[in-house]
Write a protein that holds these residues in place. Sequence first.
Motif, short mmCIF file in Angstrom:
data_model
loop_
_atom_site.label_atom_id
_atom_site.label_comp_id
_atom_site.label_asym_id
_atom_site.label_seq_id
_atom_site.Cartn_x
_atom_site.Cartn_y
_atom_site.Cartn_z
N CYS A 86 0.69 -0.73 -0.32
CA CYS A 86 0.11 0.11 0.14
C CYS A 86 1.09 1.38 -0.39
CB CYS A 86 -0.80 -0.04 0.86
SG CYS A 86 -2.18 -1.28 1.27
N ALA A 87 1.30 1.18 0.59
CA ALA A 87 2.75 2.11 0.84
C ALA A 87 3.64 2.33 -0.51
CB ALA A 87 3.69 1.82 1.64
N GLU A 88 3.79 1.88 -1.38
CA GLU A 88 4.56 1.94 -2.35
C GLU A 88 3.65 2.33 -3.26
OE1 GLU A 88 7.72 0.93 -3.96
OE2 GLU A 88 8.45 1.10 -1.98
N ALA A 89 2.25 1.63 -3.19
CA ALA A 89 1.36 1.71 -4.43
C ALA A 89 0.87 3.37 -4.45
CB ALA A 89 -0.22 1.70 -4.85
N PHE A 90 0.80 3.78 -3.26
CA PHE A 90 0.33 5.63 -2.67
C PHE A 90 1.73 6.09 -2.84
CE2 PHE A 90 -2.12 3.85 1.33
CZ PHE A 90 -3.33 2.76 0.57
N SER A 91 2.47 5.93 -2.64
CA SER A 91 3.84 6.57 -2.85
C SER A 91 3.77 6.68 -4.17
CB SER A 91 5.16 6.80 -2.33
OG SER A 91 5.95 7.07 -2.82
N ALA A 92 3.57 6.16 -5.46
CA ALA A 92 3.59 6.14 -6.64
C ALA A 92 2.80 7.07 -7.20
CB ALA A 92 4.42 4.52 -7.19
N VAL A 93 1.93 6.97 -6.91
CA VAL A 93 1.16 7.81 -7.40
C VAL A 93 1.29 9.20 -6.53
CG1 VAL A 93 -1.91 9.29 -7.07
CG2 VAL A 93 -0.89 6.20 -7.17
N TYR A 94 1.92 9.47 -5.61
CA TYR A 94 1.74 11.33 -5.03
C TYR A 94 3.61 11.13 -6.40
CZ TYR A 94 2.96 14.49 -2.05
OH TYR A 94 3.69 16.30 -1.30
N THR A 95 3.85 10.30 -6.05
CA THR A 95 5.81 10.89 -6.63
C THR A 95 5.83 10.93 -8.58
OG1 THR A 95 6.68 8.99 -6.23
CG2 THR A 95 6.88 10.17 -4.94
N CYS A 96 4.08 10.08 -8.78
CA CYS A 96 4.69 9.99 -10.42
C CYS A 96 4.81 10.93 -11.18
CB CYS A 96 2.89 9.33 -10.94
SG CYS A 96 2.63 9.49 -12.50
N GLU A 97 5.77 10.64 -11.93
CA GLU A 97 6.70 12.38 -12.38
C GLU A 97 5.56 13.04 -13.17
OE1 GLU A 97 10.44 11.52 -15.06
OE2 GLU A 97 10.66 9.31 -13.24
N ARG A 205 6.79 18.17 -15.55
CA ARG A 205 7.09 17.24 -14.73
C ARG A 205 7.64 18.10 -13.56
NH1 ARG A 205 8.59 12.11 -16.94
NH2 ARG A 205 7.17 11.83 -18.34
N LEU A 206 8.04 19.30 -14.43
CA LEU A 206 9.11 20.07 -12.99
C LEU A 206 7.86 20.81 -12.08
CD1 LEU A 206 11.31 22.77 -15.05
CD2 LEU A 206 12.12 21.19 -13.16
N ALA A 207 6.68 21.15 -12.80
CA ALA A 207 5.30 21.43 -11.94
C ALA A 207 4.63 20.53 -11.17
CB ALA A 207 4.43 22.06 -13.15
N LYS A 208 5.01 19.00 -10.99
CA LYS A 208 4.49 18.42 -9.97
C LYS A 208 5.31 18.18 -8.92
CE LYS A 208 2.40 14.82 -8.62
NZ LYS A 208 1.67 13.21 -9.90
N ALA A 209 7.14 18.71 -9.51
CA ALA A 209 8.06 18.67 -8.23
C ALA A 209 8.00 19.41 -7.60
CB ALA A 209 9.48 18.04 -9.44
N ALA A 210 7.42 20.37 -8.05
CA ALA A 210 7.62 21.69 -7.03
C ALA A 210 6.15 21.98 -6.20
CB ALA A 210 7.57 23.41 -8.44
N ILE A 211 5.57 21.54 -6.93
CA ILE A 211 4.03 21.52 -5.98
C ILE A 211 3.67 20.18 -5.05
CG2 ILE A 211 1.68 21.00 -5.68
CD1 ILE A 211 1.34 22.19 -8.98
N ASN A 212 4.55 19.15 -4.93
CA ASN A 212 4.58 18.07 -3.88
C ASN A 212 5.95 19.01 -2.80
OD1 ASN A 212 3.55 16.25 -5.76
ND2 ASN A 212 4.68 15.25 -5.82
N ASP A 215 4.04 20.50 -0.31
CA ASP A 215 2.82 20.32 0.45
C ASP A 215 3.21 20.38 2.07
OD1 ASP A 215 0.95 19.16 -0.96
OD2 ASP A 215 1.65 17.28 -1.09
N PRO A 216 2.56 20.89 2.82
CA PRO A 216 2.56 21.32 4.15
C PRO A 216 2.60 20.00 5.30
CG PRO A 216 0.12 21.13 3.56
CD PRO A 216 0.77 21.40 3.07
N VAL A 217 2.31 18.78 4.48
CA VAL A 217 2.45 17.20 5.41
C VAL A 217 3.80 16.88 4.72
CG1 VAL A 217 0.72 15.41 6.22
CG2 VAL A 217 0.54 17.75 6.89
#
Length: 257
Positions: A86-97, A205-212, A215-217
Amino acid sequence: MGVSTSRPDPGIAVVTVDFPPVNALPVRGWYDLAGAVRAAGHDPGIRCVVLAAEGRGFNAGVDIKELQRDTAAGGHGALVGVNRGCAEAFSAVYTCEVPVVAAVHGFCLGGGIGLAGNADAIVASEEATFGLPELDRGALGAATHLARLVPQHLMRALYYTSRTATADELRAHGSVWRVVPRAGLRRAALDLAREIARKDGALLRLAKAAINGIDPVDVHRSYRFEQGFTFEANLSGVADRVRDTFGAPSGAPAKEG
């Protein structure tokens, strides 16, 4: 059955989950999903990923029967595996490039909240419902992700009661982009994906990295903290006691601890 990837339009990948009857994923399924999302995001030709599902609902969380079989055999391998998966799948969605659009229909429960909560945008069908029935299933977790969908006090009330919220309610809180009839869900999700995919791929891709990065949490650390209490519930026996009542007829007495 399983996880598949299609490319219906240039720049768009659709990762589809299909684990009948209710898309409750086994350990392997979570890792397969993580791998598919990561691979799609890593493809330089992809600028947006749509996460979708077949069947009766988007996701019903983990395969509880798999956990019960493993526990009955005296092991905790499935528990460790599904927590890591689960941690891997959730992380994959969040960190998807690239941005991820979740196309949610039917029920979005447990692990489904982890997936949708970590997506960049959500398009939902009119009958979609969102919730964490963890306390009814001998589990904990994904409050981190529900808190990304609804305000703090509503998250707590939903968590403690195991109630669900509708797609319209989440849209009112600003976490769902559009609510559409079930028949138009895939089209609506692809419409948003196409709009995103028209942007420059490198800049996206830069925008996704910047927005992540703002994140406050820290969603990774927050979720792993929650999982520690899941292990405590299992080691103490309370999780098994609650899980044994899962699927029992309404009004059936719970086993005494």
